[in-house]
Scaffold this motif. Structure first.
Motif, PDB file in Angstrom:
ATOM      1  N   ASN A  98       4.986   7.915   9.571  1.00 36.57           N
ATOM      2  CA  ASN A  98       4.209   8.529   8.488  1.00 36.57           C
ATOM      3  C   ASN A  98       3.851   7.505   7.401  1.00 36.57           C
ATOM      4  O   ASN A  98       3.959   7.768   6.211  1.00 36.57           O
ATOM      5  N   ILE A  99       3.450   6.323   7.840  1.00 34.62           N
ATOM      6  CA  ILE A  99       3.084   5.235   6.928  1.00 34.62           C
ATOM      7  C   ILE A  99       1.629   5.399   6.508  1.00 34.62           C
ATOM      8  O   ILE A  99       0.751   5.557   7.352  1.00 34.62           O
ATOM      9  N   LYS A 100       1.401   5.329   5.206  1.00 32.30           N
ATOM     10  CA  LYS A 100       0.055   5.475   4.653  1.00 32.30           C
ATOM     11  C   LYS A 100      -0.452   4.204   3.983  1.00 32.30           C
ATOM     12  O   LYS A 100      -1.600   4.132   3.571  1.00 32.30           O
ATOM     13  N   ILE A 101       0.439   3.188   3.865  1.00 31.60           N
ATOM     14  CA  ILE A 101       0.108   1.934   3.178  1.00 31.60           C
ATOM     15  C   ILE A 101       0.535   0.772   4.068  1.00 31.60           C
ATOM     16  O   ILE A 101       1.641   0.775   4.620  1.00 31.60           O
ATOM     17  N   GLU A 150       1.294  -5.547  -5.614  1.00 37.45           N
ATOM     18  CA  GLU A 150       1.607  -4.608  -6.698  1.00 37.45           C
ATOM     19  C   GLU A 150       0.705  -3.379  -6.650  1.00 37.45           C
ATOM     20  O   GLU A 150       1.167  -2.256  -6.855  1.00 37.45           O
ATOM     21  N   ARG A 151      -0.573  -3.584  -6.350  1.00 33.29           N
ATOM     22  CA  ARG A 151      -1.503  -2.449  -6.242  1.00 33.29           C
ATOM     23  C   ARG A 151      -1.095  -1.523  -5.096  1.00 33.29           C
ATOM     24  O   ARG A 151      -1.121  -0.309  -5.211  1.00 33.29           O
ATOM     25  N   ALA A 152      -0.695  -2.112  -3.979  1.00 35.01           N
ATOM     26  CA  ALA A 152      -0.247  -1.322  -2.826  1.00 35.01           C
ATOM     27  C   ALA A 152       0.989  -0.511  -3.166  1.00 35.01           C
ATOM     28  O   ALA A 152       1.084   0.686  -2.847  1.00 35.01           O
ATOM     29  N   LEU A 153       1.954  -1.147  -3.840  1.00 40.10           N
ATOM     30  CA  LEU A 153       3.185  -0.460  -4.201  1.00 40.10           C
ATOM     31  C   LEU A 153       2.928   0.643  -5.225  1.00 40.10           C
ATOM     32  O   LEU A 153       3.561   1.703  -5.180  1.00 40.10           O
ATOM     33  N   ASP A 154       1.989   0.399  -6.147  1.00 40.06           N
ATOM     34  CA  ASP A 154       1.614   1.444  -7.123  1.00 40.06           C
ATOM     35  C   ASP A 154       1.031   2.655  -6.393  1.00 40.06           C
ATOM     36  O   ASP A 154       1.380   3.798  -6.704  1.00 40.06           O
ATOM     37  N   LEU A 155       0.154   2.410  -5.433  1.00 43.46           N
ATOM     38  CA  LEU A 155      -0.459   3.501  -4.671  1.00 43.46           C
ATOM     39  C   LEU A 155       0.597   4.274  -3.881  1.00 43.46           C
ATOM     40  O   LEU A 155       0.496   5.490  -3.730  1.00 43.46           O
ATOM     41  N   ALA A 156       1.620   3.568  -3.427  1.00 42.03           N
ATOM     42  CA  ALA A 156       2.697   4.202  -2.672  1.00 42.03           C
ATOM     43  C   ALA A 156       3.736   4.849  -3.590  1.00 42.03           C
ATOM     44  O   ALA A 156       4.715   5.413  -3.107  1.00 42.03           O
TER      45      ALA A 156
END
Length: 158
Positions: A98-101, A150-156
């Protein structure tokens, strides 16, 4: 209780080369990844994959570049099937976990998210994405490069 909590936490697919695994075409790794990614990996929230190795290619291997929907090595070998197989394995991993990023290696014919090399093996970059990135994005998975962790982690929400 903590095991079930960890399993429900969002996971992220990360290129293995970004986490210090020597899986790149030249037998090296791309970087040691960010401290935050290493912390998440220790928590079991990172799923590592090199789609090229998962697709059956050895390490080291000839450099390859994407030309439209084909992946060709610098020595003229057609790597398209191996790259496609690796892309399908990446998608399967994302679906199963269930990975979205995903945070993938920029410039790679598999993993590039903003640019790839033009197929001339001269180091010329063009706007484009790798074959894994295209497949993941077509299936609703957001893909970022190592330049946008950082943007990816923020979205996650991590």
């Amino acid at each position: 209780m903590s095991n079930s909590t960890q399993k429900s936490d969002p996971q992220i697919l990360v290129s293995a080369c970004l986490m210090g695994k020597p899986v790149r075409y030249d037998g090296r790794y791309a970087s040691q990844g960010s401290e935050k990614l290493h912390q998440l990996h220790k928590q079991g929230r990172i799923v590592l994959l090199c789609p090229e190795v998962a697709g059956g290619l050895p390490t080291p291997r000839a450099p390859a570049e994407r030309i439209a929907n084909l992946i060709q090595s610098q020595t003229g070998e057609d790597f398209t099937n191996a790259f496609t197989h690796g892309a399908k394995k990446a998608l399967s991993l994302c679906q199963n976990h269930n990975i979205k990023i995903a945070i993938l290696k920029e410039g790679s014919p598999s993993c590039g998210s903003d640019f790839i090399y033009d197929g001339s093996f001269t180091g010329t970059k063009i706007n484009g994405a790798g074959i894994v990135t295209d497949l993941l994005r077509a299936n609703g998975i957001s893909v970022f490069s190592e330049h946008n962790i950082e943007r990816a982690l923020d979205l996650a929400n991590i």
